[in-house]
Design a protein around this motif. Sequence first.
Motif, PDB file in Angstrom:
ATOM      1  N   ALA B 324       0.855  -1.190   0.000  1.00  0.00           N
ATOM      2  CA  ALA B 324       0.000   0.000   0.000  1.00  0.00           C
ATOM      3  C   ALA B 324       0.886   1.233   0.000  1.00  0.00           C
ATOM      4  O   ALA B 324       1.889   1.296   0.718  1.00  0.00           O
ATOM      5  N   LEU B 325       0.532   2.188  -0.843  1.00  0.00           N
ATOM      6  CA  LEU B 325       1.327   3.396  -1.020  1.00  0.00           C
ATOM      7  C   LEU B 325       0.431   4.614  -0.874  1.00  0.00           C
ATOM      8  O   LEU B 325      -0.742   4.571  -1.250  1.00  0.00           O
ATOM      9  N   ILE B 326       1.009   5.697  -0.365  1.00  0.00           N
ATOM     10  CA  ILE B 326       0.247   6.949  -0.357  1.00  0.00           C
ATOM     11  C   ILE B 326       1.095   8.077  -0.909  1.00  0.00           C
ATOM     12  O   ILE B 326       2.306   8.154  -0.655  1.00  0.00           O
ATOM     13  N   ASN B 327       0.474   8.900  -1.719  1.00  0.00           N
ATOM     14  CA  ASN B 327       1.062  10.158  -2.153  1.00  0.00           C
ATOM     15  C   ASN B 327       0.324  11.243  -1.381  1.00  0.00           C
ATOM     16  O   ASN B 327      -0.884  11.410  -1.544  1.00  0.00           O
ATOM     17  N   GLU B 328       1.067  11.919  -0.539  1.00  0.00           N
ATOM     18  CA  GLU B 328       0.467  12.825   0.446  1.00  0.00           C
ATOM     19  C   GLU B 328       1.109  14.196   0.300  1.00  0.00           C
ATOM     20  O   GLU B 328       2.065  14.517   0.990  1.00  0.00           O
ATOM     21  N   PRO B 329       0.591  15.026  -0.609  1.00  0.00           N
ATOM     22  CA  PRO B 329       1.254  16.303  -0.895  1.00  0.00           C
ATOM     23  C   PRO B 329       1.204  17.287   0.266  1.00  0.00           C
ATOM     24  O   PRO B 329       2.043  18.168   0.349  1.00  0.00           O
ATOM     25  N   THR B 330       0.223  17.149   1.139  1.00  0.00           N
ATOM     26  CA  THR B 330       0.108  18.021   2.314  1.00  0.00           C
ATOM     27  C   THR B 330      -0.199  17.122   3.515  1.00  0.00           C
ATOM     28  O   THR B 330      -0.508  15.942   3.347  1.00  0.00           O
ATOM     29  N   PRO B 331      -0.168  17.690   4.737  1.00  0.00           N
ATOM     30  CA  PRO B 331      -0.516  16.853   5.909  1.00  0.00           C
ATOM     31  C   PRO B 331      -2.017  16.579   6.054  1.00  0.00           C
ATOM     32  O   PRO B 331      -2.425  15.951   7.018  1.00  0.00           O
ATOM     33  N   LEU B 332      -2.827  17.043   5.111  1.00  0.00           N
ATOM     34  CA  LEU B 332      -4.271  16.824   5.231  1.00  0.00           C
ATOM     35  C   LEU B 332      -4.633  15.341   5.423  1.00  0.00           C
ATOM     36  O   LEU B 332      -5.428  15.015   6.317  1.00  0.00           O
ATOM     37  N   PRO B 333      -4.080  14.416   4.622  1.00  0.00           N
ATOM     38  CA  PRO B 333      -4.429  13.009   4.839  1.00  0.00           C
ATOM     39  C   PRO B 333      -4.110  12.523   6.258  1.00  0.00           C
ATOM     40  O   PRO B 333      -4.862  11.717   6.819  1.00  0.00           O
ATOM     41  N   SER B 334      -3.004  12.994   6.820  1.00  0.00           N
ATOM     42  CA  SER B 334      -2.677  12.595   8.194  1.00  0.00           C
ATOM     43  C   SER B 334      -3.746  13.091   9.165  1.00  0.00           C
ATOM     44  O   SER B 334      -4.157  12.368  10.077  1.00  0.00           O
ATOM     45  N   ALA B 335      -4.180  14.336   8.967  1.00  0.00           N
ATOM     46  CA  ALA B 335      -5.231  14.886   9.825  1.00  0.00           C
ATOM     47  C   ALA B 335      -6.543  14.130   9.605  1.00  0.00           C
ATOM     48  O   ALA B 335      -7.301  13.872  10.545  1.00  0.00           O
ATOM     49  N   ALA B 336      -6.791  13.757   8.354  1.00  0.00           N
ATOM     50  CA  ALA B 336      -8.051  13.082   8.018  1.00  0.00           C
ATOM     51  C   ALA B 336      -8.150  11.690   8.633  1.00  0.00           C
ATOM     52  O   ALA B 336      -9.243  11.125   8.707  1.00  0.00           O
ATOM     53  N   THR B 337      -7.026  11.135   9.090  1.00  0.00           N
ATOM     54  CA  THR B 337      -7.126   9.825   9.756  1.00  0.00           C
ATOM     55  C   THR B 337      -7.997   9.911  11.006  1.00  0.00           C
ATOM     56  O   THR B 337      -8.590   8.910  11.411  1.00  0.00           O
ATOM     57  N   MET B 338      -8.070  11.093  11.611  1.00  0.00           N
ATOM     58  CA  MET B 338      -8.952  11.211  12.789  1.00  0.00           C
ATOM     59  C   MET B 338     -10.413  11.063  12.374  1.00  0.00           C
ATOM     60  O   MET B 338     -11.207  10.464  13.098  1.00  0.00           O
ATOM     61  N   LEU B 339     -10.747  11.583  11.198  1.00  0.00           N
ATOM     62  CA  LEU B 339     -12.105  11.373  10.688  1.00  0.00           C
ATOM     63  C   LEU B 339     -12.314   9.900  10.334  1.00  0.00           C
ATOM     64  O   LEU B 339     -13.352   9.309  10.648  1.00  0.00           O
ATOM     65  N   ARG B 340     -11.309   9.291   9.691  1.00  0.00           N
ATOM     66  CA  ARG B 340     -11.411   7.851   9.368  1.00  0.00           C
ATOM     67  C   ARG B 340     -11.681   7.042  10.630  1.00  0.00           C
ATOM     68  O   ARG B 340     -12.554   6.169  10.650  1.00  0.00           O
ATOM     69  N   ASP B 341     -10.905   7.359  11.676  1.00  0.00           N
ATOM     70  CA  ASP B 341     -11.056   6.614  12.930  1.00  0.00           C
ATOM     71  C   ASP B 341     -12.429   6.860  13.565  1.00  0.00           C
ATOM     72  O   ASP B 341     -13.050   5.935  14.100  1.00  0.00           O
ATOM     73  N   LEU B 342     -12.894   8.099  13.506  1.00  0.00           N
ATOM     74  CA  LEU B 342     -14.225   8.402  14.063  1.00  0.00           C
ATOM     75  C   LEU B 342     -15.310   7.639  13.294  1.00  0.00           C
ATOM     76  O   LEU B 342     -16.246   7.100  13.894  1.00  0.00           O
ATOM     77  N   LEU B 343     -15.166   7.584  11.972  1.00  0.00           N
ATOM     78  CA  LEU B 343     -16.173   6.871  11.183  1.00  0.00           C
ATOM     79  C   LEU B 343     -16.079   5.362  11.410  1.00  0.00           C
ATOM     80  O   LEU B 343     -17.067   4.645  11.286  1.00  0.00           O
ATOM     81  N   ASP B 344     -14.890   4.893  11.752  1.00  0.00           N
ATOM     82  CA  ASP B 344     -14.740   3.483  12.093  1.00  0.00           C
ATOM     83  C   ASP B 344     -15.513   3.183  13.378  1.00  0.00           C
ATOM     84  O   ASP B 344     -16.096   2.111  13.543  1.00  0.00           O
ATOM     85  N   ILE B 345     -15.543   4.142  14.273  1.00  0.00           N
ATOM     86  CA  ILE B 345     -16.247   3.964  15.539  1.00  0.00           C
ATOM     87  C   ILE B 345     -17.757   4.185  15.378  1.00  0.00           C
ATOM     88  O   ILE B 345     -18.573   3.398  15.841  1.00  0.00           O
ATOM     89  N   TYR B 346     -18.112   5.248  14.680  1.00  0.00           N
ATOM     90  CA  TYR B 346     -19.522   5.656  14.631  1.00  0.00           C
ATOM     91  C   TYR B 346     -20.236   5.313  13.325  1.00  0.00           C
ATOM     92  O   TYR B 346     -21.459   5.365  13.269  1.00  0.00           O
ATOM     93  N   GLY B 347     -19.463   5.028  12.250  1.00  0.00           N
ATOM     94  CA  GLY B 347     -20.067   4.921  10.904  1.00  0.00           C
ATOM     95  C   GLY B 347     -20.837   3.629  10.687  1.00  0.00           C
ATOM     96  O   GLY B 347     -20.797   2.718  11.459  1.00  0.00           O
TER      97      GLY B 347
END
Lengths: 347, 347
Positions: B324-347
Amino acid sequence: MEAQLRRVRIVLIGLGNLGCRFVGLLADKREELIASFGLEFVLVAAADSKGAAVSPQGLDGRTLVALKERGESVAALPGVGRLGMTGLQLLEAVDADALCEASPVHIEAGAEPGLSHIRTALKHGMHVVTPNKGPIVLAHQELVALAREHGVMLRFDGTVAGGLPALNLGTRDLRGALIHRIEAVPNLTTGFVLDLLVRGATMDEAIEQAGAIGALEADPNWDLDGWDAAAKLVILAKAVLGVDASLQDVRREGIRNVDVDSLRKAHAEGRLVRLVAIAERLEDGTYAVSVAPIELPSDHPLGRLGEKEMGIVYETDIFGRITALINEPTPLPSAATMLRDLLDIYG
Amino acid sequence: MEAQLRRVRIVLIGLGNLGCRFVGLLADKREELIASFGLEFVLVAAADSKGAAVSPQGLDGRTLVALKERGESVAALPGVGRLGMTGLQLLEAVDADALCEASPVHIEAGAEPGLSHIRTALKHGMHVVTPNKGPIVLAHQELVALAREHGVMLRFDGTVAGGLPALNLGTRDLRGALIHRIEAVPNLTTGFVLDLLVRGATMDEAIEQAGAIGALEADPNWDLDGWDAAAKLVILAKAVLGVDASLQDVRREGIRNVDVDSLRKAHAEGRLVRLVAIAERLEDGTYAVSVAPIELPSDHPLGRLGEKEMGIVYETDIFGRITALINEPTPLPSAATMLRDLLDIYG
């Protein structure tokens, strides 16, 4: 880790390459699954095209695989075999917790008998896991609704790119993101044929060789004309993009008419030609879906795929560009997706 | 899609680069999250190093981000700011459902204050999501047990490779598999420095440039000496491999003493040099864990990583080799992991 042992009664329909490997896998991993997850998966029934076998105590996986390797039907299993019993009859006759549906893909025949197996199992309150694309392509929405109605789960991570969790990635890890574009190389057979063409084979020779190693479906058009890739793209569109696409929506070009000279030139210049499935978000919020042979430069995330490799690229608004690749030397990873799906349900 | 709107009250501690981007993201995605998941995430409190702000009705995300961009503390928010209030005091004072812990990584200081924030939130029955490596490296087992004891969830998908779901892949999609080997390039900064060296910079110049664009942590040794990669490897070992590794177990070599001539030679010959974190399963079932600069040939799955790319390779028994690879031009994807994690809990 778990204190209590949970016994999960499984029915497996379809004892081809994937089904048999899955049976072997469950046997090999039996002790480990009990130790790690407190889960005992018991194969209480199995069916192939000639009949079935039923044993509430559990069929012996290794005996079953040996029988199939000798070319016999599961119905020949002493004491438990039922010659002529169909998958549907089996589902009516047996008490079980989950169906593993691994019968052949027959989209042109309305995805039967797989679709009826899945419908019946869901209605009986069984969870369903399946690597069978047909029912998902034709009836995703209906089956998801049916599963919800009956309070059970439907998982089909193995339908898109063998053992690569392409769907799980899209449906779970990219939730909340807007997906601008998906590019996938979801099919090994067409890559195999293209590589043979590069190495000097004619199209007829390449198709013959692919057939000889069992890489082609019974109907070779399924792979060569891009139907398989299109089916996988439709599943991605439905499950990940929430778009109700059908096979007819896919602008589809297979590899039969690929220009061999251009192909060899591309290869000589470091570009890989693969049959690529693409979903691209348009200005109006819909997605254009297409399948076609494409020259991938070596710095494209799918541009270095080997002979046994598939991959997918998701371009998103908030997770950047995420690529996932699998090197799958045998069909074992594809079969193992049924275990992945079961652990997603029970783990 | 959901019939009922669920209101989730969030506390965010840490308003640096990741925290602020996360606040902006929640504001940008607000309507979409309500429409798609029936979830309304309300930021009821936030804290930085100077103070906090509390509003049961919800802080306005855009106002908050604008304030931080002007260099002010959240405590300066009119009417709701609390100058000098710490994260811990905030957690005691506020009624909320989930903590997003994004305070700086301070492993050498016992991962404080992040560790105490997470402990306190879990004990208060709050779910916790965090991209903060420190508490997971030092107290993974304790925190997982604490979450279980209080019937809440702890998610930290953003701790390993920015926005790449490297942990989710390992912990969910590879369940049931034996992992022979993990190879990861989990750090952008060292790749950036190595590429500058290749292009002719001296080590001092490269480090200075990395510092100038904000790519280095306050303590540059953290990246350059391989501590960051080692911390991420320890998290992979604990969460994916079930191994209780510590930072001291990692055979660690950073990039400070990399031979620049060899580096340039490798690059000229098409090999990419990256700081690679490796966990390798030994005969006795344990894993050897190491971090070192390695020359990756161009046909290695991580051998074509660009400047803004990270990646991970899992070699398994039943799922083949998955990358698995990521192209991450800004830190936005890193910040978005908190949303991913929240949706894993609540989604």
